[in-house]
Design an enzyme around this catalytic site. Structure first.
Site, PDB file in Angstrom:
ATOM      1  N   ARG A  72      -8.766 -41.473 -38.964  1.00 44.54           N
ATOM      2  CA  ARG A  72      -8.040 -42.435 -39.819  1.00 44.54           C
ATOM      3  C   ARG A  72      -8.928 -43.037 -40.904  1.00 44.54           C
ATOM      4  NH1 ARG A  72      -6.169 -44.187 -34.703  1.00 44.54           N
ATOM      5  NH2 ARG A  72      -4.267 -43.087 -34.138  1.00 44.54           N
TER       6      ARG A  72
ATOM      7  N   LYS B 298      -7.292 -41.445 -55.403  1.00 42.65           N
ATOM      8  CA  LYS B 298      -6.165 -40.576 -55.088  1.00 42.65           C
ATOM      9  C   LYS B 298      -6.682 -39.270 -54.488  1.00 42.65           C
ATOM     10  CE  LYS B 298      -2.472 -41.980 -58.212  1.00 42.65           C
ATOM     11  NZ  LYS B 298      -1.508 -41.486 -59.218  1.00 42.65           N
TER      12      LYS B 298
ATOM     13  N   GLU C 155      -8.388 -34.784 -70.458  1.00 43.02           N
ATOM     14  CA  GLU C 155      -8.297 -36.080 -69.762  1.00 43.02           C
ATOM     15  C   GLU C 155      -9.138 -37.150 -70.469  1.00 43.02           C
ATOM     16  OE1 GLU C 155      -6.283 -36.719 -67.229  1.00 43.02           O
ATOM     17  OE2 GLU C 155      -5.848 -34.792 -66.274  1.00 43.02           O
TER      18      GLU C 155
ATOM     19  N   LYS D  68     -10.820 -45.643 -66.523  1.00 43.40           N
ATOM     20  CA  LYS D  68     -10.044 -45.419 -65.305  1.00 43.40           C
ATOM     21  C   LYS D  68     -10.340 -46.499 -64.269  1.00 43.40           C
ATOM     22  CE  LYS D  68      -8.284 -42.195 -62.021  1.00 43.40           C
ATOM     23  NZ  LYS D  68      -8.025 -40.796 -61.671  1.00 43.40           N
TER      24      LYS D  68
ATOM     25  N   GLU E 212      -0.755 -47.993 -57.889  1.00 47.65           N
ATOM     26  CA  GLU E 212       0.217 -47.532 -58.873  1.00 47.65           C
ATOM     27  C   GLU E 212       1.572 -48.211 -58.739  1.00 47.65           C
ATOM     28  OE1 GLU E 212      -0.127 -43.353 -59.753  1.00 47.65           O
ATOM     29  OE2 GLU E 212       1.873 -43.300 -60.607  1.00 47.65           O
TER      30      GLU E 212
ATOM     31  N   ARG F 248      -1.125 -48.498 -63.452  1.00 47.63           N
ATOM     32  CA  ARG F 248      -1.808 -47.240 -63.139  1.00 47.63           C
ATOM     33  C   ARG F 248      -0.979 -46.027 -63.542  1.00 47.63           C
ATOM     34  NH1 ARG F 248      -5.586 -45.478 -57.967  1.00 47.63           N
ATOM     35  NH2 ARG F 248      -5.970 -43.376 -58.733  1.00 47.63           N
TER      36      ARG F 248
ATOM     37  N   ASN G 269      -0.746 -41.366 -65.973  1.00 44.16           N
ATOM     38  CA  ASN G 269       0.053 -40.141 -65.902  1.00 44.16           C
ATOM     39  C   ASN G 269       0.540 -39.684 -67.273  1.00 44.16           C
ATOM     40  OD1 ASN G 269      -0.072 -39.784 -63.073  1.00 44.16           O
ATOM     41  ND2 ASN G 269       1.410 -41.449 -62.835  1.00 44.16           N
TER      42      ASN G 269
ATOM     43  N   HIS H 119       1.379 -36.168 -67.843  1.00 44.10           N
ATOM     44  CA  HIS H 119       1.342 -35.485 -66.548  1.00 44.10           C
ATOM     45  C   HIS H 119       2.715 -35.097 -65.997  1.00 44.10           C
ATOM     46  CE1 HIS H 119      -2.858 -36.359 -66.745  1.00 44.10           C
ATOM     47  NE2 HIS H 119      -3.095 -35.793 -65.572  1.00 44.10           N
TER      48      HIS H 119
ATOM     49  N   HIS I  59       2.705 -31.396 -64.807  1.00 43.29           N
ATOM     50  CA  HIS I  59       3.016 -30.948 -63.446  1.00 43.29           C
ATOM     51  C   HIS I  59       4.181 -29.967 -63.443  1.00 43.29           C
ATOM     52  CE1 HIS I  59       0.929 -34.730 -61.581  1.00 43.29           C
ATOM     53  NE2 HIS I  59       0.081 -33.797 -61.962  1.00 43.29           N
TER      54      HIS I  59
ATOM     55  N   HIS J 193      -5.077 -27.008 -64.805  1.00 42.66           N
ATOM     56  CA  HIS J 193      -4.456 -28.337 -64.907  1.00 42.66           C
ATOM     57  C   HIS J 193      -4.702 -28.991 -66.263  1.00 42.66           C
ATOM     58  CE1 HIS J 193      -3.037 -32.302 -63.769  1.00 42.66           C
ATOM     59  NE2 HIS J 193      -4.221 -32.826 -63.984  1.00 42.66           N
TER      60      HIS J 193
END
Lengths: 374, 374
Positions: free
Chosen positions: A126, A148, A190, A231, A241, A245, A249, A252, A256, A271
């Site tokens: 965990r 992330k 980016e 960032k 987010e 945040r 994206n 993105h 995606h 990507h």
């Protein structure tokens, strides 16, 4: 500005603050820096079959000299490793190595390794410590910072994962020298993104210094540090987010969807290339909706194209499918709330915002026009 | 004390506070309570092939009446479902159902379903809401509260997972009536545990009222509420198990090793039975180490045995292996730090503490003596 000294960008999350160490030679200090986290007996280096042979032995020597035992876990290079099966494999390898809670998992590689190893570190017992050692420009300026982590589902990218902040990020910019030009360019998308989100002067800096960044001059360190600082600022203000945040994206939602259409085939599109097209599309879509001056949209595409990056759906090798297929792919994205499409749009360069209820019909008409080459 | 009214135990974690609703009929109010979380459009009920046919339709009707759409995901009953493969299957089913961040995953079942669905909810889109609807006594008094979720690795139990607090827990004690006696008894071991950890008067209450708890009288509600309140207190003070929360593992280092030895075969031993043996062993080990009066260790075993529960390694059907095998299984447990075994030991009933450096030789000698029937 000197390219020799290391730069440190602090990420000041309460209780989980960490440093991003940037510059040529950042990995050379890995042993001492990781030992300084305290109570580290073991490090498991998760890497891929491309990066491992180049850089893992040096890192192992560094860690060994600091009295830290190491294990190496190597996965295949490429997006295919962000799978449930590899997640299980990496977790089991970490368990077999008896990694304990205060030990560290070092993600040595690009975004794929960082996301996969990060999710494994988040989930093992965990949560065990994670050190990101990003070896691609994309990972240095984006995926290694902010916590992330995740894997892909057959239904879409990054749909399963965790927020798990690293304890340390070591971004050694010397490693960028050995990257293929295509990977360097992809990462650069980016970098440009941070200017487009909320920092017009940084976009202008990119317009002037993009070539030097790509050539690996001292400007590269500056670009990585500026990107990480941008960032880190956003992540500190909105880790999960819930709001701001989402601006990260930018480009993105389109990216995606494109990656989904090409079935995550890196031979067709990596990507960062999809992000480059996505950024250009986000600005043209904003323009079409009457939000953004046409000259700003043009400037975005012009700079990306000047750096040798794709900016149109027709740049997708083999094609980007149909408007309907792209829209369907977008609807699978995490950035869907109550069935409505969320886009990051812009009122101009450096003036992005979250648009939570873009009518799907508007998006479809835009995609149709783009594909018709209008 | 009336068995009719619902009891509410608040868990006051900052920013993630939630209620545990306890009593006969707690599930009947599920629709309104889940709708009250706000912005819930859909609920995915994750359940197993035993529980689903008994209770899922009523819950679906409840949710439907509150305007919440439902999907049902059914897994096989039993510990085998806490696997990487089922994790992937449940995540993909939730994605296919288009569960969004504010929607809820409802874990309707025992500890296995709660742990599996909980880890899927933690990981889906890096975290969606979770409602625990525990249907076993064990899950009501232990696993549904506190946010631990996870799956098993071939190397050991619960080695991969997440901390993910539920948004609501609905513990309907009427469901306990239909449980097989063996499952009720197994759950009761965790009830007794709370008294043994730090509440001698509650252990005495158990000695007096254990029979009534098992018979499903109003004492059952009281036992569940007292257990949840005890656990909520510990979790609020130490969510991530940096300290005090480890006390909840009283009996569990032994229990997990036993479960490993029987290869998680529920026909031989269910978790609560292993915990019952583990509690008795923890007190006898404490006695052997000169920490705990023999009369306390005897009282613990006597009460557990009086309730029809196993208290010795020789009670494990097919045997509990060798001392060496048990020790090896313990060394795989998460509660290992820097290679040393951590046990929860006790200076008496209600006086447990964390012993971080028990010499493996002491543990082996104790296990050998236990197996020799000394």
């Amino acid at each position: 500005m000197s390219g020799g000294a290391l730069r440190i960008v602090p990420v000041s999350l309460p209780g989980r603050a960490y440093d991003i160490v940037i510059g040529r030679g950042a990995l050379a200090g890995a042993g001492a820096r990781i030992a300084a986290l305290g109570s580290v007996r073991q490090a498991a280096i998760v890497t891929d079959a491309h990066v491992g042979p180049l850089h893992a032995a040096a890192l192992e020597a560094e860690l060994g000299a600091a009295g830290i035992r190491t294990t190496r876990v190597t996965v295949q290079a490429g997006e295919g490793s962000k799978s449930y099966a590899k997640f299980a494999e990496v977790c089991d390898a970490l368990i077999a190595a008896r990694i304990e809670r205060k030990d560290v998992v070092v993600a040595l590689g690009g975004g794929v390794v960082g996301d996969l190893a990060g999710f494994a570190a988040a989930s093992l017992l965990r949560g065990v410590r994670l050190v990101q050692a990003p070896t691609s420009l994309l990972a240095q300026v984006d995926s290694s910072v902010g916590g992330k982590t995740g894997i892909n589902s057959p239904h879409g990218k990054n749909l399963v994962g965790a927020f798990h902040q690293p304890s340390l990020v070591l971004a050694d910019t010397a490693l960028i020298d050995t990257l293929p030009a295509r990977e360097r360019k992809a990462g650069y998308a980016e970098v440009v993104k941070y200017g487009l989100i909320n920092d017009a002067p940084f976009f202008e800096w990119c317009e002037r210094h993009g070539g030097a960044v790509m050539a690996g001059g001292p400007e590269l360190d500056e670009a990585v540090a500026a990107s990480c600082a941008a960032k880190a600022g956003v992540v500190t203000r909105d880790e999960r987010e819930d709001g701001e945040r989402a601006l990260l994206n930018l480009g993105h939602t389109f990216a995606h969807a494109i990656e989904r259409i090409v079935a995550y085939d890196n031979a067709r599109m990596v990507h960062g290339e999809a992000v480059s097209i996505g950024l250009a599309l986000a600005f043209r879509f904003s323009q079409r909706l009457g939000l953004c001056p046409g000259q700003d949209a043009t400037r975005v595409s012009a700079h990306l194209a000047a750096m040798g990056m794709p900016t149109r759906l027709s740049d997708v090798p083999g094609g980007a499918g149909t408007p309907e297929a792209l829209l369907e792919a977008m609807a699978q994205d995490k950035k869907v709330a109550a069935g409505k499409l969320t886009f990051i749009l812009a009122r101009g360069i450096g003036q992005s915002f979250i648009a939570r209820d873009v009518p799907p019909d508007e998006a479809k008409a835009f995609l149709r026009a783009e594909m018709a080459g209008e």
